[in-house]
Write an enzyme that holds these catalytic residues in place. Structure first.
Site, short mmCIF file in Angstrom:
data_model
loop_
_atom_site.label_atom_id
_atom_site.label_comp_id
_atom_site.label_asym_id
_atom_site.label_seq_id
_atom_site.Cartn_x
_atom_site.Cartn_y
_atom_site.Cartn_z
N HIS A 345 -17.84 33.20 -56.67
CA HIS A 345 -17.99 31.75 -56.50
C HIS A 345 -18.17 31.10 -57.87
CE1 HIS A 345 -19.04 28.11 -54.23
NE2 HIS A 345 -19.80 27.85 -55.26
N ALA A 346 -17.31 30.14 -58.19
CA ALA A 346 -17.29 29.53 -59.52
C ALA A 346 -18.62 28.84 -59.84
CB ALA A 346 -16.15 28.52 -59.62
N HIS A 375 -13.40 20.88 -63.19
CA HIS A 375 -14.68 20.57 -62.55
C HIS A 375 -15.82 21.34 -63.23
CE1 HIS A 375 -17.60 19.82 -59.29
NE2 HIS A 375 -17.95 21.08 -59.51
N GLU A 376 -15.65 22.64 -63.39
CA GLU A 376 -16.72 23.44 -64.00
C GLU A 376 -16.95 23.05 -65.46
OE1 GLU A 376 -18.71 25.29 -62.30
OE2 GLU A 376 -17.57 25.08 -60.45
N HIS A 379 -19.45 20.29 -65.78
CA HIS A 379 -20.84 20.75 -65.86
C HIS A 379 -21.18 21.19 -67.29
CE1 HIS A 379 -21.65 20.71 -61.58
NE2 HIS A 379 -20.64 21.50 -61.31
N GLU A 403 -22.44 17.25 -60.04
CA GLU A 403 -21.19 17.59 -59.36
C GLU A 403 -20.14 16.50 -59.55
OE1 GLU A 403 -20.69 20.54 -58.19
OE2 GLU A 403 -22.77 21.12 -58.54
N HIS A 505 -23.59 28.71 -50.43
CA HIS A 505 -24.70 27.85 -50.84
C HIS A 505 -25.91 27.99 -49.93
CE1 HIS A 505 -21.02 26.20 -52.53
NE2 HIS A 505 -21.75 25.67 -53.49
N TYR A 515 -23.43 17.49 -53.00
CA TYR A 515 -21.96 17.50 -53.00
C TYR A 515 -21.42 16.31 -52.22
CZ TYR A 515 -22.58 22.23 -54.77
OH TYR A 515 -22.96 23.32 -55.52
#
Length: 630
Positions: A345-346, A375-376, A379, A403, A505, A515
């Site tokens: 999971h990323a 997306h990552e 962060h 997020e 999660h 999210y």
């Protein structure tokens, strides 16, 4: 400044300026002592965070029992130190300080969470959580075509079949295999998790773990706002749901997909039904029009995983923001290793030391991962921008902001304008039919996600608040999924099954409404940045939100950097207002973005006579529980 001497003045400057505070009129000894106290404690906290995230990363990138135990030992040791710090703060008068910054730090550092538990209970809780995580990471299922081959992992094997198979029996097989093995065996661990988080919450002065989570939004009205926002978005979702159900019926026939009712999740191309874009070929609005799908072009140009991350890094640098440090490239795990088990999971990681930031994910070269990479990296950029803050403020002021930042960059990156600029698509502006296709594709992830994101924590809130009896934990979950999203399991489920832990999660104790909030905030952020970049103007058909690309805009980059660099040092409504001019979570920007599609869906559904809405699912016992409507 009064009669303070120059030595005290310099000390005040050194202690205040890193926190971005203006010079005050007081230089009392107690205030200076408080600042010194929090400066020292933040450094100790930073070191504890570094140790915790390092042990967590080691476990996530090499799932062994030894690494799991080592991680738990670090967490347990630091929990005791955090408890002592909180007790020290509560015994002082820091929370009553006249200085807003001292007061905010004291309030945040007094929130103990699970650390409030005694040592035995804390270890039991961490064992329950990490056992669920280990099970999730190591589960394999049996092949539909070769039942003796039970080596198929979720990624890439099961997901590949969910994406490409159009055999309802095969799809239901993989859905059931995954849930039976990743969810049901974890019921006792989940029950222990619920028991101990409830106990920890009460020790922290909260009625339930749900209330403990909600307080991080620093708004007593935030839960009501979430409910109201969901209701605003339901009419759009109902149109989308009805159209997709109609097209699925055309493809599979009435025996598999009835004209009305819930959609079996197994037909939707995703294990949890949280995005439906893997089935785009079944219900594209205008099949004759080419799609913005860059996978083929990336393969043709010889893209690698490294190239995907380099593109993301270049995007942030084009905004005048920070480049990825060398340690990122040396220490991240960007593809699945062959020699050990990892949690695929990323996730993005901040190690609270020397700009050490990393990503852990099993990346492949396709459109999905092109999005996830950006997306990552959002962060990661957030971590880098607020790393000058004290440890207590190294986070987002609203759980949804972190997020949303990754997603707001992806909105630009996935635009036709940007894809043309980087040589992955021919046309930088879509005609109306192609535009509807593209908005439809995005809606199958952005809009479809909303009922799922809402239900995951509405379910856990009901469990945490003891509003759902343990004897109905599984059927209650599916009651919510049906009620809020019109989806259901492909096979009948009872309380002998237990499906919630089949989602990462839930295993990992990650609050999930962030999210849902992020899916709203990202469009507010996007609209503000597009304005800064000169890429958006209301009622201008050439400057629309859905074809805005902020790449290269230093003005947008400055605005984003200022927003991110504040971390959690101020209330989210204050920093949101400075960034966007708004003070609340508001779906107006999202609805504006998708307005052309919404109008098209209403017209098309009316033309086709598509029924809208759904009734209760018949895949759970009829006496399960009452409705959960907000």
């Amino acid at each position: 400044m009064g009669a303070c001497n120059i030595t005290v003045l310099l000390l005040v400057i050194m202690l205040w300026l890193p926190h971005g505070l203006s010079m005050g009129n007081s230089c009392s000894a107690s205030e200076l002592e408080a600042r010194r106290f929090f400066e020292l404690e933040n450094e100790q906290l930073r070191r504890r965070f570094h140790e915790e995230f390092l042990s967590g990363y080691n476990y996530n990138t090499n799932v062994t029992e030894a690494n799991r135990q080592a991680m738990i030992e670090v967490y347990a040791r630091n929990a005791e130190l955090n408890k002592r710090l909180a007790q020290q703060i509560k015994a002082s008068d820091y929370i009553q300080s006249e200085d807003a910054d001292i007061r905010r730090q004291a309030e945040h550092l007094s929130k103990l969470g699970a650390s409030a538990l005694n040592a035995d209970d804390y270890l039991a809780l961490q064992n329950a959580i990490s056992s669920m995580q280990t099970n999730y990471a190591t589960v394999t299922v049996c092949s539909y075509t070769n039942r003796s081959d039970c080596s198929l992992a979720l990624e890439p094997h099961i997901q590949e079949r969910l994406s490409h198979s159009r055999d309802p029996a095969e799809l239901a097989w993989y859905w059931r295999e995954w849930h039976d093995k990743s969810g049901t065996p974890m019921r006792q661990n989940f029950a222990e998790y619920v028991r101990l988080t409830r106990k920890a919450s009460q020790l922290n002065g909260h009625r339930s773990y749900a209330d403990y989570w909600v307080q991080f939004y620093e708004d007593p009205d935030f839960e009501r706002q979430l409910d109201a926002t969901f209701k605003q978005l339901l009419p759009f979702y109902r149109q989308l749901h009805g159209y997709v159900r109609f097209r699925l019926r055309q493809h599979y026939g009435p025996d598999v997909m009835p004209a009305e009712g819930n959609i079996p999740i197994s037909l939707l191309g995703n294990m949890w039904g949280q995005s439906w874009n893997e089935l785009l070929d079944l219900f594209t609005p205008y099949p004759e029009k080419p799609f913005v799908d860059v996978k083929d072009e990336m393969e043709k140009q010889g893209y690698t995983v490294q190239k995907l991350f380099e593109l993301g890094d270049q995007f942030f640098q084009s905004l005048g923001m920070r480049a990825l440090p060398p340690s990122f490239w040396n220490l991240s795990v960007l593809t699945r290793p062959d020699d050990r088990q990892v949690v695929c999971h990323a996730s993005a990681w901040d190690f609270y030391q020397d700009s050490d930031v990393r990503i852990k994910m099993c990346t492949e070269v396709d459109s999905h991962y092109f999005y996830v990479v950006h997306h990552e990296l959002g962060h990661i950029q957030y971590y880098l921008q607020y790393e000058q803050q004290p440890a207590v403020y190294r986070g987002a002021p609203n759980p949804g902001f972190h997020e949303a930042v990754g997603d707001v960059i992806a909105l630009s990156v996935m635009s036709a304008k940007h894809l043309k600029a980087i040589g992955l698509f021919e046309n930088g502006r879509l005609d109306e039919k192609s535009r509807i296709n593209q908005l439809f594709k995005q809606a199958l992830s952005k809009i479809v996600f909303l009922p799922f994101g809402y239900a995951v924590d509405k379910y856990r809130y009901a469990v945490f608040r003891n509003e759902l009896d343990e004897s109905q934990w599984n059927c209650g979950f599916w009651q919510m999924r049906s009620e809020f999203g019109g989806v259901e399991p492909p096979v009948f489920r009872t309380e002998k099954d237990f499906d919630p832990p089949a989602k990462y999660h839930i295993d990992a104790d990650v609050e999930y409404l962030r999210y849902f909030a992020a899916h709203i905030f990202q469009f507010q952020f996007h609209k503000a940045l597009c304005r800064k970049a000169g890429q958006y103007a209301p009622n201008n058909s050439r400057l629309t939100l859905d074809n805005c690309d902020i790449f290269g805009s230093k003005a947008a980059g400055r605005s984003l950097s200022q927003f991110l660099s504040k971390g959690n040092s101020r209330h989210w409504k204050e920093v949101l207002e400075e960034f966007t001019g708004e003070t609340e979570m508001d779906p107006a920007a999202l609805l504006e973005y998708f307005e052309p599609l919404y109008q098209w869906l209403k017209q098309e559904n009316s033309r086709l006579g598509v029924p809208l809405g759904w009734g209760p699912t018949d895949k759970i016992p009829s006496d399960c529980c009452g409705t959960f409507s907000t």
